[in-house]
Design a protein around this motif. Structure first.
Motif, PDB file in Angstrom:
ATOM      1  N   HIS A 189     -67.701  35.220  53.010  1.00 16.33           N
ATOM      2  CA  HIS A 189     -68.751  34.373  53.581  1.00 16.33           C
ATOM      3  C   HIS A 189     -68.636  32.932  53.095  1.00 16.33           C
ATOM      4  CE1 HIS A 189     -70.780  38.258  54.469  1.00 16.33           C
ATOM      5  NE2 HIS A 189     -71.257  37.572  55.493  1.00 16.33           N
ATOM      6  N   LEU A 191     -67.095  29.918  53.503  1.00 21.82           N
ATOM      7  CA  LEU A 191     -66.224  29.311  54.504  1.00 21.82           C
ATOM      8  C   LEU A 191     -65.392  28.175  53.928  1.00 21.82           C
ATOM      9  CD1 LEU A 191     -68.538  29.320  57.648  1.00 21.82           C
ATOM     10  CD2 LEU A 191     -66.934  31.050  56.856  1.00 21.82           C
ATOM     11  N   ALA A 192     -65.939  27.428  52.979  1.00 21.22           N
ATOM     12  CA  ALA A 192     -65.171  26.335  52.386  1.00 21.22           C
ATOM     13  C   ALA A 192     -63.950  26.879  51.651  1.00 21.22           C
ATOM     14  CB  ALA A 192     -66.048  25.529  51.433  1.00 21.22           C
ATOM     15  N   GLU A 195     -61.352  28.074  54.208  1.00 23.30           N
ATOM     16  CA  GLU A 195     -60.654  26.939  54.809  1.00 23.30           C
ATOM     17  C   GLU A 195     -59.519  26.447  53.919  1.00 23.30           C
ATOM     18  OE1 GLU A 195     -61.832  22.859  57.232  1.00 23.30           O
ATOM     19  OE2 GLU A 195     -63.307  23.830  55.951  1.00 23.30           O
ATOM     20  N   THR A 219     -60.158  24.672  63.497  1.00 22.90           N
ATOM     21  CA  THR A 219     -61.037  23.622  62.971  1.00 22.90           C
ATOM     22  C   THR A 219     -60.751  22.250  63.554  1.00 22.90           C
ATOM     23  OG1 THR A 219     -59.555  23.222  61.096  1.00 22.90           O
ATOM     24  CG2 THR A 219     -61.324  24.819  60.781  1.00 22.90           C
ATOM     25  N   ARG A 289     -64.687  20.630  60.101  1.00 16.45           N
ATOM     26  CA  ARG A 289     -65.119  21.568  59.076  1.00 16.45           C
ATOM     27  C   ARG A 289     -65.198  22.973  59.645  1.00 16.45           C
ATOM     28  NH1 ARG A 289     -70.603  19.787  57.158  1.00 16.45           N
ATOM     29  NH2 ARG A 289     -70.497  21.772  56.047  1.00 16.45           N
ATOM     30  N   GLU A 291     -66.986  25.457  58.667  1.00 14.59           N
ATOM     31  CA  GLU A 291     -68.363  25.944  58.784  1.00 14.59           C
ATOM     32  C   GLU A 291     -68.950  25.605  60.145  1.00 14.59           C
ATOM     33  OE1 GLU A 291     -72.736  25.369  56.666  1.00 14.59           O
ATOM     34  OE2 GLU A 291     -70.962  24.445  55.780  1.00 14.59           O
ATOM     35  N   ASP A 292     -68.734  24.385  60.596  1.00 16.61           N
ATOM     36  CA  ASP A 292     -69.312  23.974  61.873  1.00 16.61           C
ATOM     37  C   ASP A 292     -68.555  24.571  63.054  1.00 16.61           C
ATOM     38  OD1 ASP A 292     -71.291  22.377  60.609  1.00 16.61           O
ATOM     39  OD2 ASP A 292     -69.762  20.867  60.218  1.00 16.61           O
ATOM     40  N   PHE A 294     -67.137  27.436  62.986  1.00 19.30           N
ATOM     41  CA  PHE A 294     -67.589  28.821  62.982  1.00 19.30           C
ATOM     42  C   PHE A 294     -68.939  28.954  63.686  1.00 19.30           C
ATOM     43  CE2 PHE A 294     -70.077  32.113  60.685  1.00 19.30           C
ATOM     44  CZ  PHE A 294     -69.336  33.226  61.037  1.00 19.30           C
ATOM     45  N   LEU A 295     -69.858  28.034  63.391  1.00 18.92           N
ATOM     46  CA  LEU A 295     -71.181  28.089  64.016  1.00 18.92           C
ATOM     47  C   LEU A 295     -71.093  27.936  65.530  1.00 18.92           C
ATOM     48  CD1 LEU A 295     -73.370  26.056  61.503  1.00 18.92           C
ATOM     49  CD2 LEU A 295     -73.497  28.503  61.981  1.00 18.92           C
TER      50      LEU A 295
END
Length: 302
Positions: A189, A191-192, A195, A219, A289, A291-292, A294-295
């Motif tokens: 979980h 994500l950073a 990556e 990404t 990024r 995270e973004d 992924f969202l």
């Protein structure tokens, strides 16, 4: 490793799938990140990959051999999924030695010294496991998964219980492990960290494949834009209007603005549509990024 049409249904409910028609491929030397929100089917997929449970349909091939419970090819797979069980009254070293003896393979094939170096437990190796912290148990479990230096290493949330320096060390371990020509599959979980440590990604949601490919492609492939509105955040109604535009794959609100995944529309066409919708735009640019990205792939769901 190749997964083709993998499907696993819940025991109750004919339309409830843990995994549904999942297909992807992992090549030698890759560090693959398996991502998805809770309930996406990640752990179920890993358990089928390890031969712990059988799929309802589809197949998994590892090094050309079909995976099923007890398959000989599983001797080339090391795994850490949903924690590891240790004998609490024995030392960390004794637990690893007993585990390897249970495999029936020669002691010299264990590469115990390398695994212990990875664990980095120092003098704690000679202490009873019942005295270990959660982070120490986690590192011992990962060392256990690496015994024998398997060609395919599967790690489910390997950084749980680790502090930031230990997380960084685990990242380096995975990269070095794959650099030797082996393959690592990691579910996480963080994500950073994914990556920075993974070369490729598989994103799942509700049991299905959403996207697979190199990290750089997902990404920074140019299909995710960050729209910065002038005058602050926009309302939910405006987000819905943007999401409804033809050629827009998904939309998610972010701290910096609006993340828009393009699915046919060009950046110039998107800007024109935003102007038509009277969205005050201060800037539009690529966003890289994970995270973004992924969202946007999972539609903003957490």
């Amino acid at each position: 490793m190749e997964i083709t049409g993998l499907t696993k249904r819940y025991a109750k409910g004919q339309d409830r799938y843990a995994v549904r028609d999942l297909s992807f491929r992992v090549e030698q030397g890759q560090v693959l990140g398996l991502l998805g929100p809770n309930g996406a089917g990640k752990t179920t997929t890993l358990r089928m990959l390890m031969g712990l449970i059988s799929p309802d349909a589809g197949e998994i091939r590892v090094f050309g051999h079909v995976v099923r419970p007890g398959a000989p090819v599983l001797s080339r797979v090391g795994a850490f999924v949903e924690g590891a069980g240790f004998l609490p009254h024995l030392s960390g070293r004794a637990n690893l030695e007993l585990y390897w003896q249970a495999t029936g393979r020669p002691a010299e094939d264990a590469h115990l010294a390398e695994a212990l170096e990875i664990a980095g437990l120092g003098d704690a190796l000679e202490r009873a496991v019942r005295t270990y912290s959660q982070g120490m148990r986690q590192r011992l479990a990962i060392a256990q998964a690496m015994l024998g230096l398997p060609d395919l290493l599967i790690l489910d949330e390997p950084t749980n219980g680790l502090d930031p320096p230990q997380i960084r060390e685990m990242r380096d371990v995975m990269i070095r492990y794959a650099a030797g020509g082996r393959t690592v599959i990691v579910s996480s979980h963080l994500l950073a960290e994914v990556e920075q440590s993974c070369t490729h990604l598989v994103v799942m949601d509700r049991g299905r494949l959403v996207q697979a490919g190199p990290v750089a492609e997902i990404t920074g492939g140019g299909d995710t834009l960050l729209v910065t509105p002038a005058g602050g955040p926009v309302g939910a109604t405006t987000l819905e209007k943007i999401a409804a535009l033809e050629g827009v794959g998904s939309v998610a609100a972010a701290d910096e603005g609006i993340l828009v995944r393009l699915d046919g529309v060009t950046p110039a066409e998107l800007i024109a549509e935003l102007v038509r919708l009277e969205v005050p735009v201060a800037a539009v640019g690529p966003h890289r990024r994970l995270e973004d990205a992924f969202l946007t792939l999972i539609g903003g769901a957490a």
